[in-house]
Each structure stands twice: as C-alpha cells, then as structure tokens.
Scaffold this motif. Structure first.
Motif, PDB file in Angstrom:
ATOM      1  N   LYS A   1      -8.168   3.287   0.854  1.00  0.00           N
ATOM      2  CA  LYS A   1      -9.309   2.846   1.281  1.00  0.00           C
ATOM      3  C   LYS A   1      -8.936   1.033   1.229  1.00  0.00           C
ATOM      4  O   LYS A   1      -9.758   0.407   2.052  1.00  0.00           O
ATOM      5  CB  LYS A   1     -10.265   2.935   0.167  1.00  0.00           C
ATOM      6  CG  LYS A   1     -11.155   4.055   0.730  1.00  0.00           C
ATOM      7  CD  LYS A   1     -12.621   4.354  -0.195  1.00  0.00           C
ATOM      8  CE  LYS A   1     -12.384   4.262  -1.516  1.00  0.00           C
ATOM      9  NZ  LYS A   1     -13.501   4.701  -2.211  1.00  0.00           N
TER      10      LYS A   1
ATOM     11  N   ALA B   1      -7.792   9.915  -7.952  1.00  0.00           N
ATOM     12  CA  ALA B   1      -9.118   9.011  -7.758  1.00  0.00           C
ATOM     13  C   ALA B   1      -8.169   7.451  -7.226  1.00  0.00           C
ATOM     14  O   ALA B   1      -8.514   6.827  -6.363  1.00  0.00           O
ATOM     15  CB  ALA B   1      -9.812   8.586  -8.893  1.00  0.00           C
ATOM     16  N   ALA B   2      -7.188   7.400  -8.034  1.00  0.00           N
ATOM     17  CA  ALA B   2      -6.335   6.278  -7.593  1.00  0.00           C
ATOM     18  C   ALA B   2      -5.528   6.266  -6.285  1.00  0.00           C
ATOM     19  O   ALA B   2      -5.946   5.073  -5.440  1.00  0.00           O
ATOM     20  CB  ALA B   2      -5.151   5.930  -8.540  1.00  0.00           C
TER      21      ALA B   2
ATOM     22  N   ASN C   1      -9.193  -7.689  -0.434  1.00  0.00           N
ATOM     23  CA  ASN C   1      -9.055  -6.303  -0.490  1.00  0.00           C
ATOM     24  C   ASN C   1      -7.905  -5.744  -1.218  1.00  0.00           C
ATOM     25  O   ASN C   1      -8.102  -4.933  -2.182  1.00  0.00           O
ATOM     26  CB  ASN C   1      -9.085  -5.633   0.999  1.00  0.00           C
ATOM     27  CG  ASN C   1     -10.390  -5.792   1.457  1.00  0.00           C
ATOM     28  OD1 ASN C   1     -11.517  -5.266   1.351  1.00  0.00           O
ATOM     29  ND2 ASN C   1     -10.535  -6.806   2.553  1.00  0.00           N
TER      30      ASN C   1
ATOM     31  N   ASN D   1      -7.920  -2.479  -9.259  1.00  0.00           N
ATOM     32  CA  ASN D   1      -8.443  -1.275  -9.553  1.00  0.00           C
ATOM     33  C   ASN D   1      -7.499  -0.131  -9.905  1.00  0.00           C
ATOM     34  O   ASN D   1      -7.598   0.468 -10.952  1.00  0.00           O
ATOM     35  CB  ASN D   1      -9.144  -0.604  -8.084  1.00  0.00           C
ATOM     36  CG  ASN D   1     -10.006   0.638  -8.397  1.00  0.00           C
ATOM     37  OD1 ASN D   1      -9.422   1.669  -8.515  1.00  0.00           O
ATOM     38  ND2 ASN D   1     -11.156   0.476  -8.317  1.00  0.00           N
TER      39      ASN D   1
ATOM     40  N   GLU E   1      -7.193   2.032 -13.667  1.00  0.00           N
ATOM     41  CA  GLU E   1      -6.856   3.424 -13.811  1.00  0.00           C
ATOM     42  C   GLU E   1      -5.532   3.856 -14.401  1.00  0.00           C
ATOM     43  O   GLU E   1      -5.556   4.578 -15.154  1.00  0.00           O
ATOM     44  CB  GLU E   1      -6.907   4.141 -12.238  1.00  0.00           C
ATOM     45  CG  GLU E   1      -7.981   3.940 -11.570  1.00  0.00           C
ATOM     46  CD  GLU E   1      -9.222   4.936 -12.101  1.00  0.00           C
ATOM     47  OE1 GLU E   1      -8.854   6.183 -12.060  1.00  0.00           O
ATOM     48  OE2 GLU E   1     -10.344   4.340 -12.314  1.00  0.00           O
TER      49      GLU E   1
ATOM     50  N   LYS F   1       0.888  -1.150   0.037  1.00  0.00           N
ATOM     51  CA  LYS F   1      -0.163   0.235   0.077  1.00  0.00           C
ATOM     52  C   LYS F   1       1.006   1.067  -0.050  1.00  0.00           C
ATOM     53  O   LYS F   1       0.714   2.437  -0.642  1.00  0.00           O
ATOM     54  CB  LYS F   1      -0.892   0.019   1.359  1.00  0.00           C
ATOM     55  CG  LYS F   1      -2.308  -0.530   1.063  1.00  0.00           C
ATOM     56  CD  LYS F   1      -2.952  -0.293   2.185  1.00  0.00           C
ATOM     57  CE  LYS F   1      -3.611   0.918   2.500  1.00  0.00           C
ATOM     58  NZ  LYS F   1      -4.800   1.065   3.808  1.00  0.00           N
TER      59      LYS F   1
ATOM     60  N   GLN G   1      -6.989   7.822  -3.467  1.00  0.00           N
ATOM     61  CA  GLN G   1      -7.964   7.662  -2.625  1.00  0.00           C
ATOM     62  C   GLN G   1      -8.393   6.123  -2.435  1.00  0.00           C
ATOM     63  O   GLN G   1      -8.522   5.540  -1.570  1.00  0.00           O
ATOM     64  CB  GLN G   1      -9.172   8.293  -2.769  1.00  0.00           C
ATOM     65  CG  GLN G   1      -9.217   9.789  -2.655  1.00  0.00           C
ATOM     66  CD  GLN G   1      -9.991  10.909  -3.421  1.00  0.00           C
ATOM     67  OE1 GLN G   1     -10.824  10.292  -4.163  1.00  0.00           O
ATOM     68  NE2 GLN G   1      -9.896  11.840  -2.921  1.00  0.00           N
ATOM     69  N   ASN G   2      -8.454   5.185  -3.682  1.00  0.00           N
ATOM     70  CA  ASN G   2      -8.694   4.084  -3.700  1.00  0.00           C
ATOM     71  C   ASN G   2      -7.777   2.914  -2.874  1.00  0.00           C
ATOM     72  O   ASN G   2      -7.947   2.134  -2.347  1.00  0.00           O
ATOM     73  CB  ASN G   2      -9.153   3.616  -5.204  1.00  0.00           C
ATOM     74  CG  ASN G   2     -10.273   3.792  -5.619  1.00  0.00           C
ATOM     75  OD1 ASN G   2     -11.153   3.930  -4.802  1.00  0.00           O
ATOM     76  ND2 ASN G   2     -10.308   4.161  -6.759  1.00  0.00           N
TER      77      ASN G   2
ATOM     78  N   HIS H   1      -8.349  -6.425  -4.975  1.00  0.00           N
ATOM     79  CA  HIS H   1      -9.343  -5.631  -5.481  1.00  0.00           C
ATOM     80  C   HIS H   1      -8.654  -4.067  -5.625  1.00  0.00           C
ATOM     81  O   HIS H   1      -8.829  -3.415  -6.725  1.00  0.00           O
ATOM     82  CB  HIS H   1     -10.808  -5.346  -4.619  1.00  0.00           C
ATOM     83  CG  HIS H   1     -11.435  -4.333  -5.158  1.00  0.00           C
ATOM     84  ND1 HIS H   1     -12.592  -4.649  -6.176  1.00  0.00           N
ATOM     85  CD2 HIS H   1     -11.873  -3.025  -4.871  1.00  0.00           C
ATOM     86  CE1 HIS H   1     -13.211  -3.657  -6.424  1.00  0.00           C
ATOM     87  NE2 HIS H   1     -12.837  -2.530  -5.421  1.00  0.00           N
ATOM     88  N   GLY H   2      -7.987  -3.691  -4.633  1.00  0.00           N
ATOM     89  CA  GLY H   2      -7.327  -2.133  -4.569  1.00  0.00           C
ATOM     90  C   GLY H   2      -6.300  -2.521  -5.735  1.00  0.00           C
ATOM     91  O   GLY H   2      -6.120  -1.272  -6.481  1.00  0.00           O
TER      92      GLY H   2
END
Lengths: 251, 251
Positions: free
Chosen positions: B175, B168-169, B65, B72, B76, A145, B171-172, B68-69
């Motif tokens: 999360k 956007a990336a 998670n 995603n 993007e 992350k 923030q995702n 998915h992250g």
C-alpha cells in the motif's frame, strides 16, 4: 542568472550527495543485520539437523510403534529443514544480495554527479542533476518496497510449509499405539529363555550412532541462556553466545 | 525354584538397568540438542530485534509514505518477535525441562531397583521389579509422546502467528504510495529558498540512532556463511560461528 544557476547546481549536488550518503549508510546497515538474521536461521537449521540425527538414534532403541512414530517425526522435521534451507538461500538472493548491490549503484551515482558537475555547463547540469536525483529516488523507493516484499513472501512460504509439516507430524505422533508397545515390551519380559530376552534388550539398547556426548542435561547444570538482549544492544550478543558455549563445555 | 527366582530376578534387574541407562543416555542427548535448538531460536530473535531497530532508524530518514510503511513493518516484525520469545519460553518449559527432569527420575528408579534387589526376598522382588519396569516403560512412552506433541504444538502456534503477522505486513507494504512520496521529494527540490531546502535534506539525513557501524555489506566483502553442515557434524558449528563473526569484525 548564471550565479543563481551555479548556486542552484551546488545546492542540488549537495542534496544528491546527502541522499546518496544516507542510502549508502542505511542500506549497508540493513544489509549487515539482514545477513546476520539469515546466518542465525542457518545455525538454527544446523541444530535442527542434529536433532534429526538424535531422534533417529533414540528411535532405533525403542519398541516398534514408538520407533516408527519417532522416525516418522524425524523425517518430517528433516523435510522442514530442507524448506528452511530454501528459505535461507532465497533470503540471501532476494534480500541480502540486492542490498549489497546498492553499494555499487551508489558509488556509480556519486561519480555520475561529480562528473556532471565538473564537465557540463551550469544550466544543463542543473536539469540533468534534477533528473538524476529524481530517478535515484524513484528507483530507491521501488527497490526498498520490493526487497521488503520479497522478505515477507519468502518468510510466509516457509511458515506455511512449517504449519503443513507440523500438522501431519502432530497427527502421526498422536497415532502412536502406546498399549501395543507396552504389550510388546511386556512379552519381552517372558521369553522362552533368559538369553533370548537379554539379546532383545541388548539389541534395543545399542544405538546405531554411538556418540561420545555426555548427558549434560541430566546433571541439571545445563543452562539455556535465552534471555532477551536489550533493544539497544549491538552485535556483541555473539560474544555472549561464545561464552555460554564454553560454559557448557566445561560443565 | 529359588535358584530360578534368583536368576529371573538378576535378569530382570539387568533389563531394568539397561532400559534405565538407555533412557538416561538418549533423553540426556535429546535434552542437550533441544536446548541448543531453543538457544539458536533465541539468537535469531536477538538479530530480529536489531533488525527492528535498524528499520526504524532508516525509516526516520525517509519520505512520509515510505517512512510510515517501514515503521509499520518494524512494528509488526517486533510483534512477531514477542511471539518468538513466547515460543522460546514455552519450549524451555514444556520440552527442555521435562527432558532434564528425567535425569532425576532415572536416578531414583535406579536406586529403587538396587534397593529392592538388596533388601527383599526373591519372589516378592521379582514381581515388584516387573511392576517397576512396566510402570517405567509405560510412563516413558506417555512422556515422550507428550514432549514431542508439546514441541509440535508450540512450533505450530508460532508459525500460525507468523503467517498472520506477515499477511498483514505484506498488504501494508504494497500500500506504500510511491508516487505521492516522489511528489513530496520533488517539491523539496523547489522550496522558496535554498536554506529551507537544505534544512529539509539535512533533517532527513539524520537518523535518531547514529551508530558507528560501517557499511560492510556495501564493500562487497561480507560473507554469509550459511552452507549446510555435514549431517554427522557435532556441536562445533559454534566455533565456526565465532570465527565468522571475527572475520566480519576485521573486514
């Protein structure tokens, strides 16, 4: 009970080894592709540096307003390359290096589980292994992350600066007074005597950076091979790049 | 009076030829460097495409998670490469091509002045030449302003899109629920029986894109040669690039 513990320990050891191997494989591959991406950014910056030189060389041969406008653009564009250089260095330090470091971490973890398995009693090892796996997984999620967030932040910083620099550059470009330059040029057509006029023209047509580059683009044969590679294609696009450079040299 | 006209005509012809030669030289060089710059952008896009593949391959082996992250983010990032592709195509059409076209214009202008000089009477030619020079200069200033403005606009469009996509990336990425993933991972340590657990582990460690790439980055020998070239260096950075690729292949 002991047999069950031994089985549990063996299964956990395998699980740990699988997890470690997976990270080793994918972090290694990610590291390699990120490094290639950063390298291409550095190559783009090199080309942009050449562009700065070329714009300055051309500007020196032009009438005052166009000259000033182009030199101004070259300066702004050079500033953007300094930001690109910072971007490249940050990506190396915050993305490529941490991914590379994982190789060392992974090797240590592997030794750690092997050692635990070989030297400790079954019950203690089992608990210890679970802890090791847990910590490894926790740290990995946190790290991935963090590495991707760093990547995004570094890229955003550069794109934001680029927008800032180009906004100013666009306004300056629009402000170039074409009419005044044309007047200056016209007046050079009617100087007091011809030699003066010719001196002006000759002085203007000498660039400070006389280069041996031939104007290949003008011949109409220059190729701009920018077609997208197939999604499944590997690193052999490099080879492609070489061939094209050779083709260009031969033109 | 005729002699003065002939002198004037000759001087004007030379001035026209000098102006045309200067444009031919510098527009040709600018075209070449811009084409190289666009080509490097296309190479960067290729590397980014590989990165998308690699992130997806790694994501497939991860807990829900994080998977998915990462998927995603890859999506993007792939979208951004489509914008980069559009940028590359626009730069070719609006910057490189117009500069290349100048080669043809210049050749025609040169023929025009030669023809005028050879076939017309001195007084008419002189006036006509002045007009030709004037129009050429006028058009050139207009065109160079236009080409650079297009360059800036196209670049700004891309950087703006990049900021949008990365915002956007980011923030995702933030999360991604680390704790939930850790719980899922932990629960896989205590399944009803060992075979189930091993199945989960094995299924997770298989990537859909099994590749032969060895994890060179992990060995700690990967080089990221991104040092800035000297400002006066020419196109031979290409050669440099090749060497490095070869070095990497050998590691």
């Amino acid at each position: 009970m002991l047999r069950r513990n031994v089985e549990s320990r063996d299964a956990q050891t395998r699980q740990m080894q699988d997890a470690v191997s997976n990270v080793e494989k994918h972090f290694g591959e990610l590291c390699q592709v990120f490094a290639g991406y950063v390298r291409k950014k550095a190559r783009l910056r090199d080309k942009a540096d050449l562009l700065v030189n070329e714009i300055n060389a051309y500007a020196s041969t032009e009438t005052p307003n166009l000259k000033h406008g182009l030199k101004n653009f070259a300066e702004e564009f050079a500033k953007l390359q300094d930001y690109r250089q910072a971007e490249v260095e940050r990506l190396e330090a915050k993305v490529v290096e941490p991914l590379k470091t994982y190789g060392t971490i992974v090797k240590m973890k592997r030794a750690e589980t092997e050692l635990q398995r070989a030297t400790m009693d079954a019950t203690r090892t089992s608990r210890h292994l679970e802890e090791t796996i847990d910590n490894f997984e926790k740290q990995k999620i946190k790290d991935i992350k963090n590495i991707f967030s760093e990547f995004i932040t570094i890229e955003m910083l550069f794109h934001g600066k680029a927008l800032e620099v180009y906004t100013a550059a666009y306004q300056n470009m629009q402000k170039i007074d074409e009419e005044e330059d044309l007047e200056i040029f016209r007046s050079s057509l009617y100087p007091p005597d011809y030699s003066t006029r010719l001196d002006i023209v000759r002085a203007n047509s000498k660039s400070p950076l006389q280069r041996s580059l031939s104007a290949k683009c003008i011949s109409g044969t220059a190729q701009i091979p920018t077609s997208r590679i197939r999604k499944d294609q590997q690193d052999d696009d490099e080879e492609d790049d070489d061939e094209l450079e050779v083709t260009e040299e031969e033109n």
